[in-house]
Write a protein that holds these residues in place. Structure first.
Motif, PDB file in Angstrom:
ATOM      1  N   ILE A 152      59.001   8.927  73.457  1.00 42.99           N
ATOM      2  CA  ILE A 152      59.465   9.490  74.734  1.00 42.99           C
ATOM      3  C   ILE A 152      60.699  10.374  74.507  1.00 42.99           C
ATOM      4  CG2 ILE A 152      60.488   8.900  76.975  1.00 42.99           C
ATOM      5  CD1 ILE A 152      58.515   6.570  77.125  1.00 42.99           C
ATOM      6  N   ALA A 153      61.602   9.916  73.650  1.00 44.33           N
ATOM      7  CA  ALA A 153      62.821  10.703  73.394  1.00 44.33           C
ATOM      8  C   ALA A 153      62.472  12.051  72.769  1.00 44.33           C
ATOM      9  CB  ALA A 153      63.764   9.927  72.483  1.00 44.33           C
ATOM     10  N   VAL A 154      61.592  12.035  71.779  1.00 44.30           N
ATOM     11  CA  VAL A 154      61.273  13.280  71.063  1.00 44.30           C
ATOM     12  C   VAL A 154      60.494  14.245  71.955  1.00 44.30           C
ATOM     13  CG1 VAL A 154      59.887  14.243  69.181  1.00 44.30           C
ATOM     14  CG2 VAL A 154      61.349  12.274  68.754  1.00 44.30           C
ATOM     15  N   VAL A 155      59.478  13.722  72.632  1.00 43.15           N
ATOM     16  CA  VAL A 155      58.577  14.629  73.364  1.00 43.15           C
ATOM     17  C   VAL A 155      59.117  14.978  74.754  1.00 43.15           C
ATOM     18  CG1 VAL A 155      56.242  14.917  74.271  1.00 43.15           C
ATOM     19  CG2 VAL A 155      56.595  13.750  72.100  1.00 43.15           C
ATOM     20  N   TRP A 156      59.616  13.998  75.474  1.00 34.21           N
ATOM     21  CA  TRP A 156      59.965  14.230  76.872  1.00 34.21           C
ATOM     22  C   TRP A 156      61.449  14.481  77.115  1.00 34.21           C
ATOM     23  CZ3 TRP A 156      55.985  15.553  79.529  1.00 34.21           C
ATOM     24  CH2 TRP A 156      54.734  15.024  79.214  1.00 34.21           C
TER      25      TRP A 156
END
Lengths: 527, 50
Positions: A415-419
């Motif tokens: 979630i941190a990397v993509v969103w």
């Protein structure tokens, strides 16, 4: 001002260690992925969740979550060239704590994983005289583990566990102290072919046993009614997820030791499929033996118990070995040697995550890190797990470390990397620029949507069950609190403390290669 | 073994082991990209399949 943002040291870090070549990396990554779970978890999970029909959700889980997250780990480690804390910090400063959270997970997994190897090493020796006699269950819990009646603390240390466990830590330290190319890589290049030969020989013998066909029927006959059961899909995603050594720093660390110009994705496919290939081989071997055992006892395979985990390895298998018509000692030795080899190549990868984190943060040499960390973890491991209550502690810690911490780590990472940071396209660009197999939007959708949704479902289900029902009624609440929830708290606190400490070398003096030009609309996103 | 179990065992073996062999062959045939991005840092030498 936090210590981590204090004045940076001016000295340069030592040159990063490297694998000697692509094959060394691939074999080491396979060595890490292929572990105890491949042998003692997959066959039982497949059998309980639809047999032949389970292979469909299993393959879908491999392609939609396992390999995509494996590639995400590779991309982060290789682009930002560091152990988990360093690589995540270079991705975004506040993500350093996620790297340390992964290091802390490895600390806990390493200390209990090593004791299972000590049991396997002991049982390898016991195989030569089938020391477990007619009652392997009493032998394992009573004569060998001296298992206490209740969980808690015990000062009753078992020399039969302390000695092999200490030896395993000495061996681990020796391998890691030799460095990446001469230690980790060489150990894997020796042990992985040995594992394939030993386990291959065991499977060949197993499928020729009387009753083996009954076992394979039980494993592969599909139960299509299970395919619509959500729990079967969760079991498939869990199996793939826990089996591939993803999201707790191992693959980030391993890929950081690759040269800048190195193919990323195709080796990832090889590692992912090799891991599943070994699982399938293990399923064939294990269920052939279970079929033989059921045949000898004149019962159906479905009536057997102890088809997974420690009871499969240390009770059911010894029972089957004792019933072998010939060369039972050889069969036992092959099985426990396989278990040891599979586990040891995973253990060294787990401890390397911790070692690499300390090397990067404090500028330690790999020898100093291997010895310091190995000795400390070894002492804790012996103190906690070689006493009469060690099995209980292991059981509880394993449940929280894997089902809670690792899953949480994967969710936060994707979630941190993509969103949140919107760096998924940069990582896709990194993989595709260097690899012969390109990743595109589909990969982003898999790591950003499919994998987190499945993982979130698993996580919520686990937390709900732990909060409402507890883990196991056999354990007191304080025991689960201390070694279960305590593991989670220790991972979080440990991550926070380590993040706050100052880096020996400035971690932010770094330019990722190849340079990525973000599309105009995304230039400010997540910065 | 019953026919259904044999079928699903063989399918699983062909699919999973086939995928492993295919990816390994693909790696052997094309171990690295035809053209690396420009400006690799000092430790950026190529690492072909060895």
């Amino acid at each position: 001002m936090s210590a981590s943002s204090g004045p940076a040291a001016t000295t340069q870090p030592a040159e990063r260690q490297q694998w000697s070549g692509q094959i060394g990396f691939i074999i080491s990554a396979i060595g890490s992925a292929v572990g105890l779970g491949n042998i003692w978890r997959f066959p039982g999970v497949a059998y309980e969740n639809g047999g032949g029909a389970f292979m469909i959700p299993y393959l879908i889980a491999l392609l939609t979550a396992g390999i995509p997250i494996l590639l995400l780990d590779y991309a982060i480690g290789h682009r930002f060239r560091g152990s988990a804390p360093l690589a995540f910090r270079r991705l975004k400063k506040w993500l350093e704590s996620l790297g340390w959270f992964q290091v802390m997970i490895c600390v806990f997994i390493a200390i209990y994983y090593a004791v299972i190897l000590a049991w396997a090493a002991s049982f390898f020796v016991f195989s030569f005289g089938q020391k477990w006699g007619d009652d392997p269950s009493s032998f394992f819990y009573g004569d060998y583990l001296h298992l206490a009646d209740t969980a808690g603390f015990s000062s009753d240390y078992i020399s039969g566990i302390v000695i092999p466990l200490a030896a395993i830590w000495v061996l681990t330290i020796a391998v890691l102290a030799l460095g990446v190319a001469k230690g980790l890589e060489k150990a894997n290049i020796i042990f992985i072919p040995l594992l394939v030969v030993a386990f291959g020989a065991l499977v060949v013998r197993a499928v020729t046993l009387e009753g083996a066909a009954d076992g394979l029927n039980a494993l592969f006959t599909p139960d299509w009614s299970k395919i619509t059961d959500a729990s079967v899909w969760i079991a498939a995603y869990s199996q793939i997820f826990f089996s591939l050594s993803i999201a707790f720093g191992i693959m980030v660390t391993y890929s950081s030791y690759r040269r800048r110009r190195s193919n990323q994705t195709t080796p990832g496919l090889v590692v992912g499929f090799a891991n599943s290939s070994f699982e399938l081989l293990a399923g064939i071997g294990v269920f052939s033996i279970l079929g033989f055992m059921a045949h000898e006892q004149g019962i159906a395979v479905s009536e057997l118990s102890g088809l997974k985990g420690t009871s499969l390895a240390f009770i059911t298998f010894p029972k089957a070995i004792s019933q072998m018509p010939s060369a039972a000692w050889l069969f036992g030795a092959l099985f426990f040697a396989s278990l040891f080899l599979a586990g040891f190549t995973s253990l060294i990868s787990i401890v390397e995550v911790v070692s690499a984190g300390f090397q990067d943060k404090f500028g330690w040499s790999y020898r100093k890190a291997a010895v310091s960390i190995g000795v400390v973890l070894g002492i804790i491991s012996v103190a906690l797990f070689s006493s009469a209550t060690g099995l209980y502690t292991l059981d509880v810690m394993d449940n929280w470390a894997n089902n809670f911490c690792v899953v949480l780590s994967a969710i936060v990472m994707s979630i941190a990397v993509v969103w949140v940071l919107r760096r998924g396209r940069e990582l896709a660009f990194h993989l595709s620029s260097l690899s012969t197999f390109k990743v595109k939007t589909t990969w982003l959708a898999l790591i950003g949507v499919v994998a987190p949704v499945m993982l979130l479902y698993m996580f919520v289900q686990t937390v709900y069950s732990l909060v409402t029902e507890g883990y196991d009624p056999a354990y007191d609440a304080w025991f689960e609190g201390l070694f279960g929830w305590g593991t989670v708290v220790a991972c979080v606190v440990g991550a926070a403390v380590m993040t706050a400490l100052r880096w020996k070398h400035d971690p932010d003096r770094f330019e990722p290669w190849p340079p990525y030009a973000a599309p105009p609309a995304r230039l400010t996103a997540g910065k | 073994m019953n026919g259904e179990a044999i079928f699903y065992m063989l399918v699983s073996m062909v699919v999973i082991w086939g995928a492993l062999i295919a990816s390994a062959v693909f790696l052997a045939v094309k171990p690295e990209v035809a053209k690396w991005p420009a400006g690799a840092p000092a430790d950026g030498e190529s690492q072909p399949l060895d």
